[in-house]
Design an enzyme around this catalytic site. Structure first.
Site, short mmCIF file in Angstrom:
data_model
loop_
_atom_site.label_atom_id
_atom_site.label_comp_id
_atom_site.label_asym_id
_atom_site.label_seq_id
_atom_site.Cartn_x
_atom_site.Cartn_y
_atom_site.Cartn_z
N ASN A 1 29.75 12.11 -44.15
CA ASN A 1 30.39 12.26 -45.76
C ASN A 1 30.63 13.62 -45.86
O ASN A 1 29.73 14.80 -45.99
CB ASN A 1 29.07 11.66 -46.75
CG ASN A 1 29.78 12.14 -48.18
OD1 ASN A 1 30.80 12.38 -48.45
ND2 ASN A 1 28.75 11.82 -49.15
N LYS B 1 32.04 14.99 -48.41
CA LYS B 1 32.05 15.54 -49.73
C LYS B 1 33.45 16.31 -50.02
O LYS B 1 34.34 16.02 -49.23
CB LYS B 1 30.74 16.26 -49.92
CG LYS B 1 29.60 15.35 -49.46
CD LYS B 1 28.24 16.19 -50.13
CE LYS B 1 27.01 15.12 -49.52
NZ LYS B 1 25.70 15.67 -50.00
N HIS C 1 27.24 7.19 -55.00
CA HIS C 1 26.49 8.48 -54.14
C HIS C 1 25.69 9.34 -55.40
O HIS C 1 26.33 9.09 -56.58
CB HIS C 1 27.39 9.27 -53.68
CG HIS C 1 26.68 10.51 -52.89
ND1 HIS C 1 26.16 11.54 -53.37
CD2 HIS C 1 26.37 10.43 -51.57
CE1 HIS C 1 25.56 12.41 -52.29
NE2 HIS C 1 25.98 11.72 -51.30
N GLU D 1 25.30 12.31 -56.05
CA GLU D 1 26.15 13.02 -56.84
C GLU D 1 27.33 12.59 -57.61
O GLU D 1 27.46 13.34 -58.98
CB GLU D 1 27.08 13.91 -55.74
CG GLU D 1 26.01 14.96 -55.05
CD GLU D 1 26.52 15.18 -53.57
OE1 GLU D 1 27.43 14.78 -53.02
OE2 GLU D 1 25.61 15.60 -52.81
N GLU E 1 19.32 7.54 -49.71
CA GLU E 1 19.23 8.84 -49.73
C GLU E 1 18.37 9.53 -50.97
O GLU E 1 18.79 9.37 -52.29
CB GLU E 1 20.71 9.44 -49.95
CG GLU E 1 21.54 8.91 -49.15
CD GLU E 1 22.98 9.80 -48.88
OE1 GLU E 1 23.27 10.16 -47.80
OE2 GLU E 1 23.75 10.09 -49.94
N GLY F 1 20.98 17.84 -49.01
CA GLY F 1 21.52 19.36 -49.15
C GLY F 1 20.34 20.42 -49.27
O GLY F 1 20.62 21.53 -49.55
N SER G 1 19.53 15.55 -45.49
CA SER G 1 19.06 16.80 -44.50
C SER G 1 19.00 16.23 -43.10
O SER G 1 18.07 16.49 -42.39
CB SER G 1 18.08 17.57 -45.05
OG SER G 1 18.45 18.10 -46.21
#
Ligand code: 13P
Length: 254
Positions: A10, A12, A98, A100, A170, A176, A216
């Site tokens: 991904n 992003k 996701h 985010e 996730e 991240g 991560s």
């Protein structure tokens, strides 16, 4: 049932068309097309997808996905991208839900459910992201959050459709941050997700659905994570921006 591992990058909001071409050239040097034992997917920003397709030039050793899709067919929805457009480009996968997008764009399970249905109707495989925040985990809400995301996000799907999905677990606190869930914690969450799928959609769907871990993932931890019985691959962010580390993660799944 044996499930083919699936490793997805991904990207992003990284990697324009030129960087993507450089990445793919470097990845080609690291991987041979023969390693078919693992499904490999690149998920670029929308504007980079045509360059990725051009570079692949019909090679099917890498699947290509989009990072999001509209829940509508077409029309006055500024900024949105439809499943028809993704099909025209040749996208086989789409990431939906996701964290985010849940966090910065207010996406709800019900809204994500509509996107999943649109993708399935268009023959595109959703990679449905779920996961808890640190506050939720610390409040003992892990299982409630995950089961609600599975049940509401997949509401109305048939067992066959669910069996063909990819669900990416996730944990938000691991994305991240450099903090990875321990292999044991990740396995426990994956086993729980599979049990919710089994309770809701039956044993066949639960045995078939592929569950990725994300948060991560890097070459150093990929092998241990993917050797867990309910972890069928990885959804990789930062470590998928460099061809050598993405290739090392793919090799860890072999
Ligand atoms: P990182 O691998 O950078 O933690 O990102 C994970 C992720 O969000 C993939 O979708």
């Amino acid at each position: 049932m044996s499930r083919t591992p699936i490793i997805a990058a991904n990207w992003k909001m990284n990697m324009g068309p030129k960087e993507a071409k450089d990445f793919l050239a470097a990845l080609k040097n690291e991987l041979s097309c023969e390693c078919k034992a693992v499904d490999k997917v690149i998920v670029p920003p929308f504007v980079t997808i045509p360059a990725v397709m051009d570079t692949l030039n019909g090679c099917t050793c890498l699947g290509v996905g989009a990072q999001d899709v509209s829940d509508r067919d077409n029309g006055a929805f500024t900024g949105e991208i439809s499943t028809t457009m993704l099909n025209e480009l040749g996208c086989k996968y789409v990431v939906v839900g996701h964290s985010e997008r849940r966090q910065y764009h207010g996406e709800t399970n019900a809204y994500i459910n509509r996107k999943i249905k649109k993708a399935l109707a268009a023959g595109i495989t959703p990679i449905y992201c779920i996961g808890e925040t640190l506050a939720q985990r610390e409040a003992g809400e892990l299982e409630t959050v995950l089961s609600t995301q599975v049940v509401e996000g997949l509401e109305g799907l048939t067992p066959e459709q669910v069996g063909g999905l990819v669900i990416a677990y996730e944990p938000v606190w691991a994305i991240g941050t450099g903090k990875t869930a321990s292999a044991a914690d990740a396995q426990a969450a994956h086993a729980f997700i599979r049990s919710v799928v089994e309770k809701t959609f039956g044993a066949e769907a639960a045995a078939a659905v592929r569950l990725q871990y994300g948060g991560s993932v890097k070459p150093a931890n990929a092998k241990e994570l993917m050797s867990q019985p309910d972890i069928d691959g990885a959804l990789v962010g930062g470590a998928a921006l460099k061809a050598d580390s993405f290739a090392a993660i793919i090799k860890a799944a072999l």
